[in-house]
Design an enzyme around this catalytic site. Structure first.
Site, PDB file in Angstrom:
ATOM      1  N   GLU A 199      -1.807   7.797  -7.989  1.00  0.00           N
ATOM      2  CA  GLU A 199      -2.606   6.624  -8.372  1.00  0.00           C
ATOM      3  C   GLU A 199      -4.025   7.009  -8.814  1.00  0.00           C
ATOM      4  O   GLU A 199      -4.875   6.132  -8.962  1.00  0.00           O
ATOM      5  CB  GLU A 199      -2.674   5.616  -7.217  1.00  0.00           C
ATOM      6  CG  GLU A 199      -1.342   5.135  -6.665  1.00  0.00           C
ATOM      7  CD  GLU A 199      -0.470   4.367  -7.662  1.00  0.00           C
ATOM      8  OE1 GLU A 199      -0.884   4.170  -8.815  1.00  0.00           O
ATOM      9  OE2 GLU A 199       0.646   3.992  -7.253  1.00  0.00           O
ATOM     10  N   HIS A 250      -6.708   2.337  -1.814  1.00  0.00           N
ATOM     11  CA  HIS A 250      -5.444   1.624  -1.978  1.00  0.00           C
ATOM     12  C   HIS A 250      -4.675   1.744  -0.668  1.00  0.00           C
ATOM     13  O   HIS A 250      -4.667   2.806  -0.049  1.00  0.00           O
ATOM     14  CB  HIS A 250      -4.640   2.235  -3.129  1.00  0.00           C
ATOM     15  CG  HIS A 250      -3.213   1.789  -3.154  1.00  0.00           C
ATOM     16  ND1 HIS A 250      -2.851   0.468  -3.302  1.00  0.00           N
ATOM     17  CD2 HIS A 250      -2.049   2.473  -3.038  1.00  0.00           C
ATOM     18  CE1 HIS A 250      -1.531   0.369  -3.283  1.00  0.00           C
ATOM     19  NE2 HIS A 250      -1.020   1.572  -3.113  1.00  0.00           N
ATOM     20  N   HIS A 259      -1.376  -0.362   2.056  1.00  0.00           N
ATOM     21  CA  HIS A 259      -0.249  -1.292   2.174  1.00  0.00           C
ATOM     22  C   HIS A 259      -0.379  -2.088   3.482  1.00  0.00           C
ATOM     23  O   HIS A 259       0.495  -2.006   4.357  1.00  0.00           O
ATOM     24  CB  HIS A 259       1.086  -0.524   2.213  1.00  0.00           C
ATOM     25  CG  HIS A 259       1.330   0.398   1.057  1.00  0.00           C
ATOM     26  ND1 HIS A 259       2.278   1.403   1.091  1.00  0.00           N
ATOM     27  CD2 HIS A 259       0.772   0.464  -0.174  1.00  0.00           C
ATOM     28  CE1 HIS A 259       2.298   2.060  -0.068  1.00  0.00           C
ATOM     29  NE2 HIS A 259       1.378   1.516  -0.846  1.00  0.00           N
ATOM     30  N   GLU A 310     -15.702 -16.006   8.379  1.00  0.00           N
ATOM     31  CA  GLU A 310     -16.545 -15.050   7.651  1.00  0.00           C
ATOM     32  C   GLU A 310     -15.974 -14.591   6.319  1.00  0.00           C
ATOM     33  O   GLU A 310     -16.660 -13.890   5.563  1.00  0.00           O
ATOM     34  CB  GLU A 310     -16.832 -13.852   8.554  1.00  0.00           C
ATOM     35  CG  GLU A 310     -17.529 -14.306   9.828  1.00  0.00           C
ATOM     36  CD  GLU A 310     -18.563 -13.342  10.357  1.00  0.00           C
ATOM     37  OE1 GLU A 310     -18.376 -12.135  10.180  1.00  0.00           O
ATOM     38  OE2 GLU A 310     -19.537 -13.829  10.956  1.00  0.00           O
ATOM     39  N   HIS A 357       3.314  -4.944  -3.080  1.00  0.00           N
ATOM     40  CA  HIS A 357       3.057  -3.507  -2.941  1.00  0.00           C
ATOM     41  C   HIS A 357       1.877  -3.255  -2.000  1.00  0.00           C
ATOM     42  O   HIS A 357       2.028  -2.543  -1.013  1.00  0.00           O
ATOM     43  CB  HIS A 357       2.793  -2.883  -4.331  1.00  0.00           C
ATOM     44  CG  HIS A 357       2.509  -1.414  -4.294  1.00  0.00           C
ATOM     45  ND1 HIS A 357       2.945  -0.536  -5.260  1.00  0.00           N
ATOM     46  CD2 HIS A 357       1.815  -0.654  -3.407  1.00  0.00           C
ATOM     47  CE1 HIS A 357       2.551   0.699  -4.948  1.00  0.00           C
ATOM     48  NE2 HIS A 357       1.860   0.642  -3.837  1.00  0.00           N
TER      49      HIS A 357
HETATM   50  O1  2HA Z   1       0.584   7.201  -2.895  1.00  0.00           O
HETATM   51  O2  2HA Z   1       0.769   4.138  -2.149  1.00  0.00           O
HETATM   52  O3  2HA Z   1       1.153   3.418  -4.665  1.00  0.00           O
HETATM   53  C1  2HA Z   1       1.511   6.315  -2.428  1.00  0.00           C
HETATM   54  C2  2HA Z   1       1.234   4.955  -2.892  1.00  0.00           C
HETATM   55  C3  2HA Z   1       1.513   4.677  -4.292  1.00  0.00           C
HETATM   56 ZN    ZN Z   2       0.946   2.113  -2.785  1.00  0.00          ZN
END
Ligand code: 2HA
Ligand code: ZN
Length: 276
Positions: free
Chosen positions: A120, A143, A145, A173, A214
């Protein structure tokens, strides 16, 4: 040989990256190789730990990053687990400098097993460029999850106004922490330049962008700020998932959201309140 260089494993930026990856792993947001972090380093600070001429190898970027030529990034490795970053930063992390033509990353440290930056990284670099164009102090892209944020994607409309409004209602908040709201991209193939370009386009307006079904992208000036943005969305999403199947008896009203934003002096998305 005394090079006069400080030991990079003691560098505050490495320690903070390790701590953040461990925290995110323990929060359950970054299973297996899920998630990635990039931090733009201060060139003077990096030079205390790294020889700028000590290029180990070059790695093609696959897009034009010339707007970031010469910039140095600490970034998590592809296929690497957040769980393992703290115990072995030199394998799981790398420090790269963007080449003058913006086509390659020059590896200055890390990816010791022959690895490379996260798949990414194009999305990260494009997001850095977009955020820097609106906030020259932006340094971090994360990034992740996060569990409840992801769960909410399956049961809540993925409309920026509606999703932001619901999140704002979940904790007092929220509107103060992310007054600019949350951008949303539809499900897209990850690891591509296209999702990077779409993310960067959203990043011109939002510091938070949901990748439907995602995860989430966050951007900010510091690791704490960026982590805190994602953490606050995740907390709100958790409250939503704990309550959305129950009768709602109380809520934070639009007038109260407005009162909060005005009292704390934040420039919020007025068009994201229901009444507009
Ligand atoms: O690197 O989260 O979107 C693993 C991820 C890809
Ligand atoms: Zn990811």
């Amino acid at each position: 040989m005394d090079t006069g260089m400080k030991n990079i494993l003691t560098a505050p930026f490495i320690k903070e990256m390790c701590k953040t990856a461990s925290n995110m792993y323990r929060l359950g947001w970054d299973e297996r190789n899920g998630g990635n972090i990039s931090l733009m380093l201060d060139e003077g600070e990096a030079a205390e730990y790294l020889d700028p001429e000590g290029k180990l190898r070059t790695i093609p970027l696959g897009f034009d990053a010339s707007a970031l030529a010469g910039k140095i990034f600490l970034v998590t490795g592809t296929g690497k687990y957040f769980k393992n970053v703290e115990a072995d930063p030199e394998t799981n992390l790398g420090i790269v400098r963007i080449s003058p033509d913006g086509k390659e990353a020059q590896l200055l440290w890390g990816y010791k097993d022959g690895g490379k930056f996260t798949s990414e990284f194009p999305a990260h670099l494009m997001s850095h460029m977009a955020r820097l164009s609106v906030d020259p102090k932006n340094r971090v892209v994360i990034h992740s999850h996060p569990t409840h944020t992801l769960a909410m994607n399956y049961v809540h409309e993925l409309d920026e106004k509606k999703l932001t409004h619901t999140l704002w209602e979940m904790c007092t908040e929220c509107i103060v922490v992310f007054p600019d709201g949350v951008g949303v991209l539809p499900w897209m193939l990850c690891g591509t330049n296209s999702i990077g370009e779409a993310t960067a386009e959203k990043m011109k307006q939002f510091r938070l962008v949901i990748w439907a079904m995602h995860g989430i992208y966050g951007a900010g000036r510091t690791m704490d700020e960026t982590f805190g943005l994602i953490e606050t969305v995740e907390k709100a999403a958790q409250i939503y998932m704990l309550t959305s199947h129950l009768p709602r008896i109380n809520t934070i009203r639009d007038g109260q959201l407005k009162e909060l934003a005005e009292f704390f002096g934040v420039d919020y998305r007025k068009d994201f309140l229901e009444s507009t």
